[in-house]
Motif scaffolding. Structure first.
Motif, PDB file in Angstrom:
ATOM      1  N   THR A   1      17.424  -6.143 -14.368  1.00  0.00           N
ATOM      2  CA  THR A   1      18.344  -5.527 -13.446  1.00  0.00           C
ATOM      3  C   THR A   1      19.814  -4.982 -14.134  1.00  0.00           C
ATOM      4  N   ALA A   2      20.096  -5.890 -14.983  1.00  0.00           N
ATOM      5  CA  ALA A   2      21.303  -5.163 -16.018  1.00  0.00           C
ATOM      6  C   ALA A   2      21.086  -4.035 -16.722  1.00  0.00           C
ATOM      7  N   LYS A   3      19.717  -3.950 -17.100  1.00  0.00           N
ATOM      8  CA  LYS A   3      19.327  -2.607 -17.930  1.00  0.00           C
ATOM      9  C   LYS A   3      19.519  -1.452 -16.951  1.00  0.00           C
ATOM     10  N   ARG A   4      18.865  -1.699 -15.869  1.00  0.00           N
ATOM     11  CA  ARG A   4      18.992  -0.529 -15.026  1.00  0.00           C
ATOM     12  C   ARG A   4      20.283  -0.241 -14.611  1.00  0.00           C
ATOM     13  N   LEU A   5      21.107  -1.404 -14.393  1.00  0.00           N
ATOM     14  CA  LEU A   5      22.580  -1.199 -13.875  1.00  0.00           C
ATOM     15  C   LEU A   5      23.318  -0.239 -14.861  1.00  0.00           C
ATOM     16  N   LYS A   6      23.009  -0.392 -16.267  1.00  0.00           N
ATOM     17  CA  LYS A   6      23.632   0.170 -17.022  1.00  0.00           C
ATOM     18  C   LYS A   6      23.471   1.512 -16.965  1.00  0.00           C
ATOM     19  N   THR A   7      22.260   1.919 -16.817  1.00  0.00           N
ATOM     20  CA  THR A   7      21.948   3.297 -16.829  1.00  0.00           C
ATOM     21  C   THR A   7      22.358   4.028 -15.670  1.00  0.00           C
ATOM     22  N   GLU A   8      22.863   3.362 -14.731  1.00  0.00           N
ATOM     23  CA  GLU A   8      23.398   3.930 -13.495  1.00  0.00           C
ATOM     24  C   GLU A   8      24.754   3.479 -13.278  1.00  0.00           C
ATOM     25  N   GLN A   9      25.503   3.259 -14.391  1.00  0.00           N
ATOM     26  CA  GLN A   9      27.043   2.936 -14.505  1.00  0.00           C
ATOM     27  C   GLN A   9      27.505   2.071 -13.490  1.00  0.00           C
ATOM     28  N   GLY A  10      26.622   0.839 -13.433  1.00  0.00           N
ATOM     29  CA  GLY A  10      26.730  -0.271 -12.595  1.00  0.00           C
ATOM     30  C   GLY A  10      27.367  -1.315 -13.453  1.00  0.00           C
ATOM     31  N   ASP A  11      27.550  -2.522 -12.931  1.00  0.00           N
ATOM     32  CA  ASP A  11      27.825  -3.643 -13.550  1.00  0.00           C
ATOM     33  C   ASP A  11      27.336  -5.136 -12.828  1.00  0.00           C
ATOM     34  N   ILE A  12      27.064  -6.023 -13.634  1.00  0.00           N
ATOM     35  CA  ILE A  12      26.786  -7.352 -13.022  1.00  0.00           C
ATOM     36  C   ILE A  12      27.583  -8.518 -13.481  1.00  0.00           C
ATOM     37  N   ARG A  13      28.004  -9.283 -12.745  1.00  0.00           N
ATOM     38  CA  ARG A  13      28.784 -10.321 -13.206  1.00  0.00           C
ATOM     39  C   ARG A  13      28.315 -11.745 -12.801  1.00  0.00           C
ATOM     40  N   PHE A  14      28.508 -12.660 -13.349  1.00  0.00           N
ATOM     41  CA  PHE A  14      28.013 -14.070 -12.710  1.00  0.00           C
ATOM     42  C   PHE A  14      29.285 -15.006 -12.444  1.00  0.00           C
TER      43      PHE A  14
ATOM     44  N   LEU B   1      17.602  -7.370  -5.874  1.00  0.00           N
ATOM     45  CA  LEU B   1      18.526  -6.437  -6.294  1.00  0.00           C
ATOM     46  C   LEU B   1      18.054  -5.174  -6.679  1.00  0.00           C
ATOM     47  N   SER B   2      16.885  -4.982  -6.908  1.00  0.00           N
ATOM     48  CA  SER B   2      16.409  -3.507  -7.192  1.00  0.00           C
ATOM     49  C   SER B   2      16.602  -2.713  -5.815  1.00  0.00           C
ATOM     50  N   ASP B   3      15.995  -3.340  -4.629  1.00  0.00           N
ATOM     51  CA  ASP B   3      16.693  -2.953  -3.298  1.00  0.00           C
ATOM     52  C   ASP B   3      17.785  -2.304  -3.309  1.00  0.00           C
ATOM     53  N   LEU B   4      18.863  -3.275  -3.526  1.00  0.00           N
ATOM     54  CA  LEU B   4      20.282  -3.280  -3.362  1.00  0.00           C
ATOM     55  C   LEU B   4      20.685  -2.184  -4.259  1.00  0.00           C
ATOM     56  N   ILE B   5      20.356  -1.903  -5.504  1.00  0.00           N
ATOM     57  CA  ILE B   5      20.571  -0.719  -6.164  1.00  0.00           C
ATOM     58  C   ILE B   5      20.177   0.565  -5.663  1.00  0.00           C
ATOM     59  N   SER B   6      19.099   0.394  -4.995  1.00  0.00           N
ATOM     60  CA  SER B   6      18.288   1.641  -4.606  1.00  0.00           C
ATOM     61  C   SER B   6      19.179   2.276  -3.130  1.00  0.00           C
ATOM     62  N   LYS B   7      19.809   1.073  -2.351  1.00  0.00           N
ATOM     63  CA  LYS B   7      20.633   1.437  -1.309  1.00  0.00           C
ATOM     64  C   LYS B   7      22.005   1.836  -1.918  1.00  0.00           C
ATOM     65  N   GLY B   8      22.423   2.048  -3.199  1.00  0.00           N
ATOM     66  CA  GLY B   8      23.609   2.322  -3.532  1.00  0.00           C
ATOM     67  C   GLY B   8      24.576   1.409  -4.078  1.00  0.00           C
TER      68      GLY B   8
ATOM     69  N   ALA C   1      32.816  -5.072  -4.824  1.00  0.00           N
ATOM     70  CA  ALA C   1      31.545  -5.664  -5.285  1.00  0.00           C
ATOM     71  C   ALA C   1      30.737  -6.253  -4.332  1.00  0.00           C
ATOM     72  N   THR C   2      29.405  -6.263  -4.669  1.00  0.00           N
ATOM     73  CA  THR C   2      28.361  -6.855  -3.759  1.00  0.00           C
ATOM     74  C   THR C   2      28.194  -8.407  -4.602  1.00  0.00           C
ATOM     75  N   VAL C   3      28.452  -9.319  -3.468  1.00  0.00           N
ATOM     76  CA  VAL C   3      28.173 -10.851  -3.932  1.00  0.00           C
ATOM     77  C   VAL C   3      27.047 -11.286  -3.457  1.00  0.00           C
ATOM     78  N   VAL C   4      25.972 -11.610  -4.519  1.00  0.00           N
ATOM     79  CA  VAL C   4      24.634 -12.003  -4.205  1.00  0.00           C
ATOM     80  C   VAL C   4      24.701 -13.495  -4.429  1.00  0.00           C
ATOM     81  N   VAL C   5      24.382 -14.418  -3.466  1.00  0.00           N
ATOM     82  CA  VAL C   5      24.346 -15.715  -3.472  1.00  0.00           C
ATOM     83  C   VAL C   5      22.995 -16.288  -3.637  1.00  0.00           C
ATOM     84  N   VAL C   6      22.669 -16.794  -4.628  1.00  0.00           N
ATOM     85  CA  VAL C   6      21.105 -17.355  -4.792  1.00  0.00           C
ATOM     86  C   VAL C   6      20.979 -18.812  -5.113  1.00  0.00           C
ATOM     87  N   GLN C   7      20.181 -19.398  -4.024  1.00  0.00           N
ATOM     88  CA  GLN C   7      20.150 -20.761  -4.075  1.00  0.00           C
ATOM     89  C   GLN C   7      18.478 -21.234  -4.332  1.00  0.00           C
TER      90      GLN C   7
END
Lengths: 110, 139
Positions: free
Chosen positions: A64-77, A32-39, A11-17
């Motif tokens: 972001t979650a809707k886009r990931l769903k269409t690209e077979q991705g996943d997002i957890r918190f 996040l959109s750029d990260l998805i575009s990069k694969g 997974a890609t871990v994104v830390v937002v402060q």
């Protein structure tokens, strides 16, 4: 708002402060959109150092979650606390997202 | 009752932080907790962003915000705009049980205001929308 990313095996871990509000939410979504575009497809978003989130932030997460769903991705918190946890609860985000105490437990369930 | 603090600025997102900071400082002076101040900031942002986006329908206009304390018991944030009549309390609550694909985020802002504030009062006065966010001061 400050965003950092690290790559784990599954997974890609994104830390937002700081604060995700109506001013900073577009920047967060674009990041996040750029990260998805990069694969990247599997995300863990660590919110343990996030102090504030408004509906603009929720909107960027949902988009972001809707886009990931269409690209077979996943997002957890991971690491929700204080007002951020409260806003997620009120908004029903606990029932639509996978939420973990820590990055480690989120990674175990990747 | 005299306002503790007030400001009037163009209803634009550029001014969000100025307005939130003013409200936040007022709340601090009233001795409200960090948690409560965070909730006040969220509710205030949601109310303001609705005004920035919809009140003036693309035209220029101002928003005015003030804070006051009443009898040391309630802290009140009053937000005034002269845009089209809009009562946020008239919106239906969002369905928070839908899954990701069906879920719409519209309406969550107002829902947060209602859940986070102790009371919310709206009235239309002439050509103005007057919204008051009410917070109980716990002693």
């Amino acid at each position: 708002m400050e965003i950092n990313t690290r790559q784990e095996k599954n997974a890609t871990v994104v830390v937002v402060q700081g604060r995700i509000d109506a001013v900073t939410a577009p920047e967060f979504e674009n990041y996040l959109s750029d990260l998805i575009s990069k694969g990247n497809r599997n995300f863990i978003v660590n919110l343990s150092a996030l102090e504030y989130i408004s509906s603009a932030g929720l909107r960027s997460i949902l988009a972001t979650a809707k886009r990931l769903k269409t690209e077979q991705g996943d997002i957890r918190f991971a690491g929700l606390q204080g007002p951020v946890e409260e806003v997620f609860k009120i908004s029903g985000f606990y029932s639509i997202f996978k939420i973990f105490d820590s990055d480690a437990s989120a990674l175990d369930n990747a | 009752m005299e306002a503790l603090s007030e400001i009037r600025v163009p209803a634009k997102l550029d001014h969000l932080h100025t307005l939130i900071d003013l409200v936040s400082n007022c709340a601090k002076e009233q001795g409200l907790s960090g948690k409560r101040i965070n909730e006040i900031e969220i509710a205030t942002e949601e109310a303001l962003v609705n005004i920035f986006r919809y009140a003036y329908q693309g035209q220029e206009g101002d928003v005015e915000i003030s804070c006051r304390a009443e009898h040391g018991k309630t802290f009140i944030i009053r937000i005034i705009d002269a845009g089209m009549a809009f009562n946020p309390l008239s919106l239906a609550e969002p369905d928070t049980t839908l899954d990701i694909s069906e879920r719409q985020i519209g309406g969550v802002g107002v829902f947060l205001i209602r859940k986070l504030m102790d009371d919310v009062i709206y009235r239309r006065d002439g050509d103005k929308n007057i919204l008051e966010l009410v917070v109980n001061i716990e002693v």
